[in-house]
Scaffold this active site. Sequence first.
Site, PDB file in Angstrom:
ATOM      1  CD  GLU A  48     -91.518 -17.858 -27.522  1.00 59.36           C
ATOM      2  OE1 GLU A  48     -91.300 -17.272 -28.539  1.00 59.36           O
ATOM      3  OE2 GLU A  48     -91.318 -19.023 -27.102  1.00 59.36           O
ATOM      4  NE  ARG A 277     -85.654  -7.019 -34.169  1.00 56.04           N
ATOM      5  CZ  ARG A 277     -86.185  -7.798 -33.354  1.00 56.04           C
ATOM      6  NH1 ARG A 277     -87.190  -8.654 -33.955  1.00 56.04           N
ATOM      7  NH2 ARG A 277     -86.146  -7.934 -31.940  1.00 56.04           N
ATOM      8  CE  LYS A 287     -88.484 -12.385 -26.212  1.00 58.22           C
ATOM      9  NZ  LYS A 287     -90.043 -12.585 -26.218  1.00 58.22           N
TER      10      LYS A 287
HETATM   11  P1  ATP Z   1     -87.933 -13.945 -29.683  1.00 58.99           P
HETATM   12  O1  ATP Z   1     -86.411 -13.805 -30.054  1.00 58.99           O
HETATM   13  O2  ATP Z   1     -88.327 -14.685 -28.755  1.00 58.99           O
HETATM   14  O3  ATP Z   1     -88.819 -14.216 -31.238  1.00 58.99           O
HETATM   15  P2  ATP Z   1     -89.119 -11.227 -29.805  1.00 58.99           P
HETATM   16  O4  ATP Z   1     -88.277 -10.289 -29.872  1.00 58.99           O
HETATM   17  O5  ATP Z   1     -89.554 -11.687 -31.400  1.00 58.99           O
HETATM   18  O6  ATP Z   1     -88.383 -12.614 -29.499  1.00 58.99           O
HETATM   19  P3  ATP Z   1     -91.852 -11.401 -29.051  1.00 58.99           P
HETATM   20  O7  ATP Z   1     -92.002 -11.756 -27.635  1.00 58.99           O
HETATM   21  O8  ATP Z   1     -92.151 -12.861 -29.977  1.00 58.99           O
HETATM   22  O9  ATP Z   1     -90.349 -11.361 -29.047  1.00 58.99           O
HETATM   23  O10 ATP Z   1     -92.359 -10.338 -29.577  1.00 58.99           O
HETATM   24  C1  ATP Z   1     -93.525  -9.727 -29.256  1.00 58.99           C
HETATM   25  C2  ATP Z   1     -94.046  -8.605 -30.269  1.00 58.99           C
HETATM   26  O11 ATP Z   1     -92.980  -7.429 -30.247  1.00 58.99           O
HETATM   27  C3  ATP Z   1     -94.066  -9.037 -31.603  1.00 58.99           C
HETATM   28  O12 ATP Z   1     -94.886  -8.583 -32.418  1.00 58.99           O
HETATM   29  C4  ATP Z   1     -92.354  -8.692 -32.312  1.00 58.99           C
HETATM   30  O13 ATP Z   1     -92.514  -8.119 -33.589  1.00 58.99           O
HETATM   31  C5  ATP Z   1     -92.488  -7.516 -31.388  1.00 58.99           C
HETATM   32  N1  ATP Z   1     -91.202  -6.851 -31.087  1.00 58.99           N
HETATM   33  C6  ATP Z   1     -90.083  -7.533 -30.611  1.00 58.99           C
HETATM   34  N2  ATP Z   1     -88.890  -6.935 -30.477  1.00 58.99           N
HETATM   35  C7  ATP Z   1     -88.878  -5.958 -31.392  1.00 58.99           C
HETATM   36  C8  ATP Z   1     -88.279  -4.857 -31.790  1.00 58.99           C
HETATM   37  N3  ATP Z   1     -86.761  -4.651 -31.527  1.00 58.99           N
HETATM   38  N4  ATP Z   1     -88.918  -3.682 -32.072  1.00 58.99           N
HETATM   39  C9  ATP Z   1     -90.060  -3.700 -32.430  1.00 58.99           C
HETATM   40  N5  ATP Z   1     -91.073  -4.495 -32.131  1.00 58.99           N
HETATM   41  C10 ATP Z   1     -90.505  -5.902 -31.723  1.00 58.99           C
HETATM   42 MG    MG Z   2     -91.037 -13.513 -31.593  1.00 59.67          MG
END
Ligand code: ATP
Ligand code: MG
Length: 566
Positions: A48, A277, A287
């Site tokens: 995102e 994660r 974030k």
């Molecule tokens: P938000 O708080 O905006 O939901 P998010 O960390 O989920 O943040 P995204 O931009 O939606 O961020 O994440 C993009 C991809 O990265 C998604 O598939 C998510 O599952 C993966 N991702 C995000 N954070 C992690 C993490 N700490 N470890 C592994 N994968 C991650």
């Molecule tokens: Mg997300």
Amino acid sequence: MHPELWLIHKPMDQKILANNSTNFIRNVINEDLSKGKYNKVITRFPPEPNGYLHIGHAKSICLNFGTASDYKGYCNLRFDDTNPSKEDIEYVNSIKNDVRWLGFNWDKEVKFSSNYFDIFYECAIELIQKELAYVCFLSAEKIREYRGTLKKPGKNSPYRNSSIKENLSFFEKMKLGEFKEGECVLRAKIDMSSSFMCMRDPALYRIRFETHHQTKDNWCIYPMYDFAHCIGDAIEGVTHSICTLEFQDNRRIYDWTLENLDAFNKNDRPHQYEFSRLNLEYATTSKRTLKLLIDNNYVSGWNDPRMPTISGLRRRGYTPASIRDFSERIGVSKVNSLTDISILEAAIRDDLNTNAPRSMAVIDPVKLVIENYTKEKIELLKAPNHPQNEEMGSREIYFGKEIYIDKADFQEIAPNNKFKRLAIDKEVRLRNAYIIKATRVAKDKEGNITTIFCTYDSDTLGKNPSDGRKVKGVIHFVECSKSIPAEFKIYDRLFLEANPSRFEDMSTIINPESLIIKHGYVEPTLKDAEVEKSYQFEREGYFCRDNSDKGLVFNKTVGLRDTWNQ
Ligand code: ATP
Ligand code: MG
């Protein structure tokens, strides 16, 4: 998550995981391919654009792009841009840049969920026509109340049985902007007593009067992630939609949506798989929290070298290879854990130990005068760029009567026999140069040493003393007149606590010494050092040049060895 539930992911796990180049996702893929369910592996990375990418995203990128490429398939970069209020084109650009920098290429052009807004809309109409979706005018608070709890089933919304015609008309009005934000939402008609809370008539569309960075003001209704994501995957022919564990329950909505849409209810439709994660010690991968750190001026921006963002790590001197290697070392699992930061540091140290050229920098300088050396004479000496790799060549360093050494390398009186640095009446070798012996010091009024006086043995360049004296210590130096002033930024952990997510108020656990600035000198060869290129400053650690317009600034990437786990 409750702290006791954290499994600490320690470096010793590495062996098991590193050999485990197969993982449960690959097992699923192997089975799918052998059964002929798919004939190609297509994945996607769906950020995102509401912030910069961090090390957790790097894990997901390596997994998605890496898996697709290993199976000779491809991975799409798709911006999950369904929430215009927090998104920005600056983030879109930084994300593209970071993915490329990590060494991955997406298939064809970049995709946006917003490319599919027309299709999502048509899908919503199809669900309304199948009596599987309805426009609900309950307030957000009422919707919550009607949803029930884990122990108590929910209650049907009074709008649940509106006719198809009414719903089509309401939904059209939502699209035309005839309702206010929050006045109504489109909901799936699933099961208000489902044991999965997310299946109790989840929202599919909501009203937002916001200008979108891609579609501008074309839309005032935006699809929810759960509705848009699976359809986006299906449109692109994604086979394995890999996401993090918090979406485990939502997989039911993913499947329900695709199974109820004629165009997508196929045997080779995408399926979702969840992995744990990455949570990294002494860092945050939220974030929202990263943004708070910036907004509260604890760091200078998304690319502050203390940030666990990809741009922060890059500025700190991490290489793409080291981050990919780190992802490989930690592996993929379904267990939530807190990864030991030394695994990340070991990955960059291993890379730089092999690949970073050596150089000398004096970070906390004190002047040293060699009294028996000819005044104004300057010698050019040869120094190898890497002690084990001749192919990296050599450079010339200067030697003269006045040099700088590090304050920590001198004590007037050696504390014991094991002291391998310089002291009065003791000898040490100057790295790549001669053996010197300290004779006396000059001090200022406060008693600080301002100059160390020495003599040198002219017959010790590249060889041991001919009389068999053993000189064990080696210290580094730079020649005064030719060296260049430089600033050194020495970083430490941003948080004092290993698991900062346990603390409500991050400000109480910020490390006040996470950045220390020093002023010293480097070899003249570093005058034109490339930005972000790392060097090993001998005996000090790995450093890379910062993109600063204030002269030469070096960021410390990591020390020469792990001093935390000793
Ligand atoms: P938000 O708080 O905006 O939901 P998010 O960390 O989920 O943040 P995204 O931009 O939606 O961020 O994440 C993009 C991809 O990265 C998604 O598939 C998510 O599952 C993966 N991702 C995000 N954070 C992690 C993490 N700490 N470890 C592994 N994968 C991650
Ligand atoms: Mg997300």
